[in-house]
Scaffold this motif. Structure first.
Motif, PDB file in Angstrom:
ATOM      1  N   HIS A   1      -2.237   1.444 -10.142  1.00  0.00           N
ATOM      2  CA  HIS A   1      -0.950   0.772  -9.912  1.00  0.00           C
ATOM      3  C   HIS A   1      -0.740   0.413  -8.443  1.00  0.00           C
ATOM      4  O   HIS A   1      -0.256  -0.656  -8.114  1.00  0.00           O
ATOM      5  CB  HIS A   1       0.181   1.672 -10.414  1.00  0.00           C
ATOM      6  N   GLY A   2      -1.098   1.312  -7.544  1.00  0.00           N
ATOM      7  CA  GLY A   2      -0.912   1.018  -6.119  1.00  0.00           C
ATOM      8  C   GLY A   2      -1.131   2.261  -5.292  1.00  0.00           C
ATOM      9  O   GLY A   2      -1.291   3.354  -5.824  1.00  0.00           O
TER      10      GLY A   2
ATOM     11  N   GLY B   1      -0.482   3.998  -0.992  1.00  0.00           N
ATOM     12  CA  GLY B   1      -0.100   3.891   0.408  1.00  0.00           C
ATOM     13  C   GLY B   1      -1.089   4.702   1.218  1.00  0.00           C
ATOM     14  O   GLY B   1      -2.240   4.880   0.812  1.00  0.00           O
TER      15      GLY B   1
ATOM     16  N   SER C   1      -0.609   8.602  -0.733  1.00  0.00           N
ATOM     17  CA  SER C   1      -0.705   8.868  -2.169  1.00  0.00           C
ATOM     18  C   SER C   1      -1.186   7.641  -2.939  1.00  0.00           C
ATOM     19  O   SER C   1      -1.082   6.504  -2.454  1.00  0.00           O
ATOM     20  CB  SER C   1       0.627   9.379  -2.717  1.00  0.00           C
TER      21      SER C   1
ATOM     22  N   ARG D   1       1.493  10.276  -9.559  1.00  0.00           N
ATOM     23  CA  ARG D   1       1.299  10.051  -8.116  1.00  0.00           C
ATOM     24  C   ARG D   1       0.448  11.193  -7.577  1.00  0.00           C
ATOM     25  O   ARG D   1       0.856  12.354  -7.610  1.00  0.00           O
ATOM     26  CB  ARG D   1       2.671   9.998  -7.455  1.00  0.00           C
TER      27      ARG D   1
ATOM     28  N   PRO E   1       9.176   8.352 -13.263  1.00  0.00           N
ATOM     29  CA  PRO E   1       9.402   7.142 -14.050  1.00  0.00           C
ATOM     30  C   PRO E   1       8.746   5.951 -13.367  1.00  0.00           C
ATOM     31  O   PRO E   1       8.711   5.893 -12.141  1.00  0.00           O
ATOM     32  CB  PRO E   1      10.924   6.991 -14.060  1.00  0.00           C
ATOM     33  N   ASN E   2       8.203   5.032 -14.163  1.00  0.00           N
ATOM     34  CA  ASN E   2       7.626   3.820 -13.575  1.00  0.00           C
ATOM     35  C   ASN E   2       8.760   2.854 -13.263  1.00  0.00           C
ATOM     36  O   ASN E   2       9.302   2.196 -14.144  1.00  0.00           O
ATOM     37  CB  ASN E   2       6.638   3.176 -14.553  1.00  0.00           C
TER      38      ASN E   2
ATOM     39  N   THR F   1       8.788   0.072 -11.885  1.00  0.00           N
ATOM     40  CA  THR F   1       8.532  -1.364 -12.037  1.00  0.00           C
ATOM     41  C   THR F   1       8.695  -1.796 -13.491  1.00  0.00           C
ATOM     42  O   THR F   1       8.639  -2.978 -13.799  1.00  0.00           O
ATOM     43  CB  THR F   1       7.113  -1.751 -11.565  1.00  0.00           C
TER      44      THR F   1
ATOM     45  N   PHE G   1       6.570  -7.253  -8.795  1.00  0.00           N
ATOM     46  CA  PHE G   1       5.913  -6.893 -10.057  1.00  0.00           C
ATOM     47  C   PHE G   1       6.620  -7.609 -11.200  1.00  0.00           C
ATOM     48  O   PHE G   1       7.845  -7.728 -11.207  1.00  0.00           O
ATOM     49  CB  PHE G   1       6.038  -5.383 -10.325  1.00  0.00           C
TER      50      PHE G   1
ATOM     51  N   ASP H   1      10.830   4.792   6.588  1.00  0.00           N
ATOM     52  CA  ASP H   1       9.560   4.394   5.973  1.00  0.00           C
ATOM     53  C   ASP H   1       9.647   4.331   4.444  1.00  0.00           C
ATOM     54  O   ASP H   1       8.633   4.164   3.773  1.00  0.00           O
ATOM     55  CB  ASP H   1       8.467   5.390   6.403  1.00  0.00           C
TER      56      ASP H   1
ATOM     57  N   ASP I   1       9.071  11.304   0.877  1.00  0.00           N
ATOM     58  CA  ASP I   1       8.418  12.548   1.290  1.00  0.00           C
ATOM     59  C   ASP I   1       8.791  12.827   2.746  1.00  0.00           C
ATOM     60  O   ASP I   1       8.597  11.960   3.616  1.00  0.00           O
ATOM     61  CB  ASP I   1       6.881  12.427   1.215  1.00  0.00           C
TER      62      ASP I   1
HETATM   63  N1  ATP Z   1       7.806   5.777  -9.332  1.00  0.00           N
HETATM   64  C1  ATP Z   1       7.120   4.663  -9.110  1.00  0.00           C
HETATM   65  N2  ATP Z   1       7.170   3.649  -9.978  1.00  0.00           N
HETATM   66  C2  ATP Z   1       6.475   2.523  -9.761  1.00  0.00           C
HETATM   67  N3  ATP Z   1       5.694   2.312  -8.710  1.00  0.00           N
HETATM   68  C3  ATP Z   1       5.589   3.292  -7.799  1.00  0.00           C
HETATM   69  C4  ATP Z   1       6.297   4.515  -7.942  1.00  0.00           C
HETATM   70  N4  ATP Z   1       5.997   5.299  -6.867  1.00  0.00           N
HETATM   71  C5  ATP Z   1       5.163   4.581  -6.101  1.00  0.00           C
HETATM   72  N5  ATP Z   1       4.905   3.385  -6.647  1.00  0.00           N
HETATM   73  C6  ATP Z   1       4.032   2.310  -6.120  1.00  0.00           C
HETATM   74  O1  ATP Z   1       2.941   2.897  -5.453  1.00  0.00           O
HETATM   75  C7  ATP Z   1       2.909   2.492  -4.081  1.00  0.00           C
HETATM   76  C8  ATP Z   1       2.437   3.639  -3.214  1.00  0.00           C
HETATM   77  O2  ATP Z   1       3.338   4.721  -3.347  1.00  0.00           O
HETATM   78  P1  ATP Z   1       3.981   5.436  -2.086  1.00  0.00           P
HETATM   79  O3  ATP Z   1       4.735   4.446  -1.263  1.00  0.00           O
HETATM   80  O4  ATP Z   1       4.738   6.596  -2.575  1.00  0.00           O
HETATM   81  O5  ATP Z   1       2.660   5.854  -1.301  1.00  0.00           O
HETATM   82  P2  ATP Z   1       2.513   6.583   0.078  1.00  0.00           P
HETATM   83  O6  ATP Z   1       1.080   6.770   0.322  1.00  0.00           O
HETATM   84  O7  ATP Z   1       3.382   7.799   0.087  1.00  0.00           O
HETATM   85  O8  ATP Z   1       3.116   5.512   1.079  1.00  0.00           O
HETATM   86  P3  ATP Z   1       3.025   5.483   2.680  1.00  0.00           P
HETATM   87  O9  ATP Z   1       1.906   4.590   3.043  1.00  0.00           O
HETATM   88  O10 ATP Z   1       4.357   4.890   3.055  1.00  0.00           O
HETATM   89  O11 ATP Z   1       2.845   6.893   3.160  1.00  0.00           O
HETATM   90  C9  ATP Z   1       4.333   2.038  -3.776  1.00  0.00           C
HETATM   91  O12 ATP Z   1       4.357   1.093  -2.746  1.00  0.00           O
HETATM   92  C10 ATP Z   1       4.778   1.458  -5.111  1.00  0.00           C
HETATM   93  O13 ATP Z   1       4.351   0.106  -5.249  1.00  0.00           O
END
Ligand code: ATP
Ligand code: 5MY
Length: 492
Positions: free
Chosen positions: A14-15, A17, A20, A33, A116-117, A119, A211, A402, A441
Motif C-alpha cells: 500500500h505504501g 515512509g 514503516s 503497518r 482501519p484502511n 483510503t 487514492f 510531520d 508516532d
Molecule cells: N491507516 C492507514 N490507512 C491507509 N493508508 C495508510 C494508513 N497508515 C498509513 N498509510 C499509508 O502508508 C504511508 C506510510 O505510512 P506512514 O506515514 O505511517 O509511514 P512512516 O514511515 O511512519 O512515515 P514517515 O516517513 O513520515 O516517518 C502513508 O503515507 C499512507 O499513504
C-alpha cells in the motif's frame, strides 16, 4: 482479523515512509503497518512489541485528546505468524520504491499494527461499497517561529518548509522547488488555500497522494506527478464531481475538475471535526509570529501589488488544520531555545541513567504524560522539570509537524439523505466526507541533536542561496526575473 489464518495473497503493498511499511487487505478495510529497520539492525521482539504498544498508547492517550476522538485511529498491536510475514515481505518487495529500500520490513518479531484502511473507509462506522476518493496531505509546519531564542533573522521571515526546499533540491531529493507554502494552507484564507492546494497538485513531492477506491492514482511515486498528468487525474476524478453531465474531455474539462477538487478540499479542511466535544486545551491563542512567509509566491505577488499580506481570515477553531497548528505550536522555543534544555536533561541522564524510566523518556505515554504537556509555563527556573516538559512538548510538536491529513470523499447518491455524515457540495454533486490524521508516532528524544544540526544546515544553505542570487540578479532565489508572478494568481 484471525491472526492464526493469514494468507499473504490477501494482502497487497500500500505504501511506506521512512519508518514503516503498510500493506492493505484486498477486500476488507484494514491495513497492517510494519516497522522498518536498516539491514542487520533488527531489534529484539519484545522491544518491537513495546515500541508498537507505545505508538498505540500515545495515539490513544495524547493525540486523541489533542486532535479529537473522530480524527485519530489508534489501531492495535497484532502478532502474526512469522511465515506469513516472510512470504508477504517477498511478495511486496518488487513494488517498493527503490529510494525506500535502504530499510527492510521487520520480519523477525511478527508484530505489526492493525488499523482501519483510511483510503477505503468513509468513516470508521461504515464500510462502504461506493466509489471513494481519498486525498492525503502532509502539510508540514504551518507557522514562523516566534521564539526570542531564534538567532537567524531569516527564520522570522521565511518558513522552514520553503527554506528546506532549496536544500532538498540541492541534495537531489527533489527536482524542483515547490510553490507550496504551508502558511498559505494554514491561513484560512480561501484564495491562499486554493493556491497552496494547486501548488501541491503541481508538485506533489511527498506532501500529496490521491487514492481512488484504495489505489494510489497520483503522487507518492518515484517518477513525480505534475501538471503533465492532470488530464489523467481529471479522468479519474470526473465521476466524483461531474457524475451525470457529459463534460467533454480536454483542457477545459481538466481545469474544471481540478478546480472542483481544490474547492471541495478547501471546504473540507475548513469544516469542523468533533462538533460534540470541544477540545479541552489550547496551546497558543493565535500564531504570534508573522502569518505569511516571504518566500511564498502568493504572498510575494500580493506584496508586489502593494496588498497587505498580513491580512488573513484565520482558521475556524474546530477544524483539523487549526488543531494541527495548535499542537505544532507546542514548540514555543524553537530548536534553538530547546537545545540547551535538551542538554540539561541529557546531562542529568548521563549522571542518573536509571532515571530515564521515571522521566518517561520512552513512555509510558499515559494520562500523566498528557497532563504534563499542558503546562504552559515559559519562565525557565533552571530545573530539570522545566527542561523535561519543554523537551516532551517539543517532541509532540515535531510529531504534528510531520503528520498527514487524510480526506475521504464519497458521492452522495441522488436524493439520498446523508444521515449523520457531513456533506460537502461541489457545483454539480454532493459528497460525504471524513477527515483523519495519521502518522502520529511520537518523535524520539534521540532525534533532537539531529534536528538542531539540520536546522542550522537548512538556514545556512538558504541564506547563502539568497545571497548568491541577490548578488547575481538582485531578486530572491525563488523567482527568476522573467517569472511573471501575476500568472500565479489565476483563480482556480
Ligand atoms: N491507516 C492507514 N490507512 C491507509 N493508508 C495508510 C494508513 N497508515 C498509513 N498509510 C499509508 O502508508 C504511508 C506510510 O505510512 P506512514 O506515514 O505511517 O509511514 P512512516 O514511515 O511512519 O512515515 P514517515 O516517513 O513520515 O516517518 C502513508 O503515507 C499512507 O499513504
Ligand atoms: O525533518 P524533515 O522536515 O525533513 O521531516 C522528515 C521527513 O522529510 P520531509 O521533509 O517531510 O520530506 C521524512 O519524510 P520522508 O522520509 O522524506 O518521506 C520523515 O517523515 C522524517 O520522519 P522520521 O525520521 O521518519 O520520523 C521527518 O523527520 P522529522 O524531522 O519529522 O523527524
Amino acid at each position: 482479523m484471525d491472526e492464526g489464518k493469514m494468507d499473504e495473497n490477501e494482502w497487497g503493498y500500500h505504501g511506506e515512509g521512512n519508518k514503516s511499511l503498510v500493506v492493505a487487505h484486498v477486500q476488507r478495510c484494514v491495513v497492517l503497518r510494519f516497522l522498518k529497520f536498516h539491514p542487520n539492525r533488527n531489534k529484539a521482539s519484545e522491544e518491537i512489541f513495546q515500541h508498537l504498544q507505545n505508538i498505540v498508547d500515545f495515539s490513544k492517550n495524547v493525540m486523541k485528546e489533542l486532535f479529537g476522538e473522530n480524527c485519530v485511529h489508534s489501531g492495535e498491536v497484532v502478532q502474526l505468524p512469522l511465515d506469513f510475514v516472510k512470504q508477504l515481505c517477498l511478495k511486496i518487495q518488487t513494488e517498493r520504491p527503490e529510494s525506500r529500500c535502504d530499510k527492510d520490513l521487520d520480519t523477525l518479531s511478527g508484530y505489526a499494527m492493525c488499523l482501519p484502511n483510511l483510503t477505503r473507509l468513509q468513516t470508521h462506522h461504515f464500510v462502504e461499497h461506493r466509489p471513494i476518493l481519498c486525498v492525503e496531505i502532509k502539510p508540514k509546519c504551518g507557522f514562523i517561529p516566534f521564539s526570542s531564542d531564534v538567532t537567524h533573522e531569516m527564520k522570522h521571515k521565511v518558513c522552514r518548509y520553503c527554506m528546506h526546499q532549496h536544500l532538498k533540491v540541492a541534495t537531489g531529493k527533489w527536482k524542483q522547488i515547490s510553490k507550496y507554502c504551508p502558511l498559505d494552507l494554514y491561513s484560512g484564507n480561501k484564495q491562499r488555500m486554493h493556491f497552496a492546494l494547486k501548488s501541491l497538485l503541481q508538485e506533489a513531492q511527498n506532501n500529496l497522494k490521491i487514492f481512488k477506491n484504495g489505489e494510489l492514482i497520483y503522487g507518492g511515486k518515484e517518477v513525480q506527478d505534475s501538471v503533465a498528468n492532470w488530464s489523467e487525474l481529471a479522468h479519474h476524478l470526473k465521476p466524483f464531481f461531474f457524475p451525470s453531465n457529459g463534460l467533454a474531455s480536454g483542457p477545459h474539462c481538466t481545469r474544471a475538475v481540478i478546480r472542483e477538487l481544490v474547492h471541495v478540499l478547501t471546504q473540507v479542511l475548513l469544516s469542523g471535526t468533533d462538533k460534540s466535544r470541544p477540545s479541552s486545551w489550547r496551546a497558543v491563542p493565535s500564531p504570534p509570529g508573522p502569518q505569511t512567509c516571504e518566500a511564498s509566491p502568493f504572498s510575494r505577488q500580493l506584496s508586489c501589488q502593494g496588498i497587505n499580506t498580513a491580512e488573513q481570515s484565520g482558521l475556524p477553531k474546530d477544524c483539523l488544520l487549526y488543531k494541527t497548528l495548535q499542537v505544532q505550536m507546542l514548540d514555543m522555543l524553537d530548536i534553538e531555545g530547546l537545545y540547551p534544555l535538551y542538554s540539561r536533561v541529557e546531562r542529568y541522564l548521563q549522571e542518573f541513567p536509571e532515571q530515564r524510566k521515571t522521566l518517561q523518556i520512552d513512555g509510558p505515554y499515559n494520562e500523566a504524560f498528557y497532563q504534563k504537556l499542558l503546562d504552559g509555563s515559559t519562565e525557565d527556573d533552571g530545573t530539570l522539570a522545566y527542561a523535561l516538559t519543554k523537551v516532551q512538548q517539543y517532541r509532540v510538536a515535531m510529531t504534528a509537524k510531520d503528520c498527514s491529513i487524510m480526506i475521504a470523499l464519497s458521492p452522495c447518491l441522488q436524493d439520498e439523505s446523508p444521515g449523520q455524515k457531513p456533506v460537502v457540495p461541489s457545483s454539480k454533486s454532493r459528497l460525504t466526507f471524513s477527515v483523519s490524521v495519521l502518522d502520529l508516532d511520537l518523535k524520539p528524544y534521540e532525534s533532537i541533536p539531529h534536528q538542531y544540526t539540520l536546522d542550522g544546515k537548512i538556514v545556512n544553505y538558504y541564506s547563502k542561496a539568497v545571497h548568491a542570487k541577490d548578488a547575481a540578479t538582485a531578486t530572491p532565489p525563488r523567482f527568476k526575473g522573467n517569472e511573471n508572478c501575476t500568472l500565479l494568481l489565476h483563480k482556480v
